[in-house]
Design a protein around this motif. Structure first.
Motif, PDB file in Angstrom:
ATOM      1  N   GLY A 256      55.530  38.624  52.697  1.00  0.00           N
ATOM      2  CA  GLY A 256      55.097  38.840  54.170  1.00  0.00           C
ATOM      3  C   GLY A 256      55.365  37.766  54.955  1.00  0.00           C
ATOM      4  O   GLY A 256      56.519  37.219  54.684  1.00  0.00           O
ATOM      5  N   SER A 257      54.597  37.572  56.036  1.00  0.00           N
ATOM      6  CA  SER A 257      54.850  36.268  57.083  1.00  0.00           C
ATOM      7  C   SER A 257      55.210  35.068  56.289  1.00  0.00           C
ATOM      8  O   SER A 257      55.846  34.226  56.468  1.00  0.00           O
ATOM      9  CB  SER A 257      53.899  36.275  58.049  1.00  0.00           C
ATOM     10  OG  SER A 257      52.592  36.224  57.718  1.00  0.00           O
ATOM     11  N   SER A 258      54.373  35.237  55.205  1.00  0.00           N
ATOM     12  CA  SER A 258      54.752  34.078  54.205  1.00  0.00           C
ATOM     13  C   SER A 258      54.577  34.863  53.005  1.00  0.00           C
ATOM     14  O   SER A 258      54.025  36.112  52.978  1.00  0.00           O
ATOM     15  CB  SER A 258      53.863  32.915  54.158  1.00  0.00           C
ATOM     16  OG  SER A 258      52.394  33.379  53.773  1.00  0.00           O
ATOM     17  N   THR A 259      55.108  34.375  51.808  1.00  0.00           N
ATOM     18  CA  THR A 259      55.160  34.938  50.390  1.00  0.00           C
ATOM     19  C   THR A 259      53.857  34.341  49.616  1.00  0.00           C
ATOM     20  O   THR A 259      53.626  32.793  49.587  1.00  0.00           O
ATOM     21  CB  THR A 259      56.224  34.511  49.573  1.00  0.00           C
ATOM     22  OG1 THR A 259      57.352  35.423  50.232  1.00  0.00           O
ATOM     23  CG2 THR A 259      56.190  35.192  48.174  1.00  0.00           C
ATOM     24  N   MET A 260      53.019  35.028  48.978  1.00  0.00           N
ATOM     25  CA  MET A 260      51.807  34.756  48.455  1.00  0.00           C
ATOM     26  C   MET A 260      51.627  35.557  47.175  1.00  0.00           C
ATOM     27  O   MET A 260      52.111  36.523  47.235  1.00  0.00           O
ATOM     28  CB  MET A 260      50.659  35.049  49.183  1.00  0.00           C
ATOM     29  CG  MET A 260      50.204  34.054  50.262  1.00  0.00           C
ATOM     30  SD  MET A 260      48.573  34.222  50.695  1.00  0.00           S
ATOM     31  CE  MET A 260      47.534  33.824  49.568  1.00  0.00           C
ATOM     32  N   LEU A 261      51.384  34.533  46.028  1.00  0.00           N
ATOM     33  CA  LEU A 261      50.859  35.045  44.992  1.00  0.00           C
ATOM     34  C   LEU A 261      49.350  35.044  44.828  1.00  0.00           C
ATOM     35  O   LEU A 261      48.759  34.058  44.848  1.00  0.00           O
ATOM     36  CB  LEU A 261      51.442  34.366  43.552  1.00  0.00           C
ATOM     37  CG  LEU A 261      50.861  34.454  42.140  1.00  0.00           C
ATOM     38  CD1 LEU A 261      51.423  35.852  41.656  1.00  0.00           C
ATOM     39  CD2 LEU A 261      51.461  33.507  41.365  1.00  0.00           C
ATOM     40  N   VAL A 262      48.664  36.165  44.303  1.00  0.00           N
ATOM     41  CA  VAL A 262      47.323  36.292  44.337  1.00  0.00           C
ATOM     42  C   VAL A 262      47.101  36.887  42.852  1.00  0.00           C
ATOM     43  O   VAL A 262      47.572  37.896  42.498  1.00  0.00           O
ATOM     44  CB  VAL A 262      46.698  37.159  45.423  1.00  0.00           C
ATOM     45  CG1 VAL A 262      45.044  37.592  45.010  1.00  0.00           C
ATOM     46  CG2 VAL A 262      46.898  36.562  46.850  1.00  0.00           C
ATOM     47  N   TYR A 263      46.250  36.316  41.960  1.00  0.00           N
ATOM     48  CA  TYR A 263      46.024  36.664  40.540  1.00  0.00           C
ATOM     49  C   TYR A 263      44.771  36.373  40.185  1.00  0.00           C
ATOM     50  O   TYR A 263      43.975  35.494  40.641  1.00  0.00           O
ATOM     51  CB  TYR A 263      47.189  36.421  39.766  1.00  0.00           C
ATOM     52  CG  TYR A 263      46.934  35.188  39.320  1.00  0.00           C
ATOM     53  CD1 TYR A 263      46.313  34.883  38.035  1.00  0.00           C
ATOM     54  CD2 TYR A 263      47.799  33.890  39.672  1.00  0.00           C
ATOM     55  CE1 TYR A 263      46.103  33.564  37.317  1.00  0.00           C
ATOM     56  CE2 TYR A 263      47.599  32.675  39.217  1.00  0.00           C
ATOM     57  CZ  TYR A 263      46.868  32.559  38.146  1.00  0.00           C
ATOM     58  OH  TYR A 263      46.752  31.305  37.672  1.00  0.00           O
TER      59      TYR A 263
END
Ligand code: P6P
Length: 335
Positions: free
Chosen positions: A170-177
């Motif tokens: 997205g506007s920044s790249t995130m990893l959510v887990y």
């Protein structure tokens, strides 16, 4: 979340995984390595996504994927990258991908895990520069180590997942887990090529003022869904719908809200896939204190019998999902 040792914001993903593993004396490190492999593939896909507008690979390949949808080249690319990273990493014995009809055997017969993945969901949004995402779900295999994975490895049921998450480009790249002990979010710093802990413990607000659905299907929706949405509107709630599941889900996870994909005449069983969309997002939302339901009960209790089967999905803040369900119950009683 028991015995969780809070880790400081700014910790790298690598250090976070290492410290988390140290909290579990019997952990052997395979799941840690598998998460690293997924993060690596996410970094590579992130680079491709960020260049998508610039290279000749953009635009439909003209190929059909197993879903019969026009295949954008980036989701072909993402599929290859994740399968390659999981094959090279050695921990996954097989992969089930939205882009592949059947199980992909990695050759790592001694791998203890299998991964179900949507390599790039929302790929129709690529050409118009809207956020897209990878969604993944991890099981410990039930078939004998040393042999090929079986269908049963992937059809164990939502509550048998050992880890699940998404990468949002997205506007920044995130990893959510999650690995079943809460939900953590990491933000990618492109210049350093590292994910940094930015959201140590994500909890979804029990209520929100955002509903996410494609209102173009309004006249197709069950009456109870329309009743619920009318109530949201009377209360002045906001409709927010990117049309990219991971983007809508992530916003609602952080601010509160509900995402709805009810049954429609075009998709009478819902559009979203159980194994690599609904199950992982349901695992995450329950870990974050939210709720994920289909019309027939909790998403995680669905007994999947087919790799690419679909389900209606109502996911987000508990009080919002539960209010929708009371209307559905009311509808059933009226029938
Ligand atoms: P519709 C994208 O194709 C997707 O799988 C999800 O990312 C998104 O939420 C949904 O379908 C959009 O579907 O029917 O509203 O265009």
């Amino acid at each position: 979340k028991e015995n969780a040792i809070a880790q400081p914001v700014g910790t790298t993903l690598e250090r976070y995984i290492m410290r988390k593993q140290a909290e579990f004396p019997f952990a052997t490190g395979e799941l840690s390595q598998l998460l690293r492999d997924i993060a690596l593939a996410g970094k590579i896909v992130n680079r491709e996504v960020n260049r998508a507008g610039l290279t000749s690979i953009i635009g439909a390949m003209g190929q059909q994927n197993v879903q019969g949808e026009a295949q954008q080249k980036l989701d072909v690319e993402a599929n290859i990258r994740f399968i390659r990273a999981l094959t090279n990493g050695g921990e996954a014995c097989a992969v089930l991908s939205e882009e592949e009809d059947d199980i992909i055997h990695t050759g790592n017969c001694n791998g203890k895990y299998v991964v179900a993945i949507d390599p790039l969901d929302g790929s129709s949004n690529i050409d118009v520069n809207i956020s897209i995402g990878t969604i993944f779900s991890i099981y410990r295999r039930v078939s004998p180590v040393g042999e090929d994975a079986t269908r049963e490895d992937f059809l164990q049921g939502g509550r048998r997942q050992v880890a699940a998450g998404y990468i949002l480009y997205g506007s920044s790249t995130m990893l959510v887990y999650t690995t079943g002990h809460g939900v953590a979010g990491f933000t990618y710093e492109n210049s350093l090529g590292e994910f940094f802990l930015s959201h140590p413990s994500i909890s979804i607000p029990t209520s929100g003022t955002v509903f996410s659905c494609n209102e173009g299907y309004w006249f197709d929706y069950p009456q109870y869904v329309r009743d619920y949405l009318m109530q949201c509107k009377r209360q002045g709630q906001s409709g927010r719908y990117v049309g990219s599941l991971v983007a809508d889900y992530h916003r609602n996870l952080l601010t509160g809200g509900i995402y709805l994909y009810p049954p429609t005449s075009k998709n009478p069983s819902g559009k979203l896939r159980v194994l690599y969309e609904a199950f992982p997002l349901a695992f995450l939302i329950e870990q974050a204190g939210g709720t994920a339901e289909s019309e027939h009960g909790p998403i995680l209790d669905i007994v999947a019998t087919e790799f690419h089967q679909r389900t209606p999905l109502f996911v987000g803040s508990s009080s919002m999902v539960n209010l929708l369900l009371t209307k559905s119950v009311g509808a059933v009683e009226q029938e």
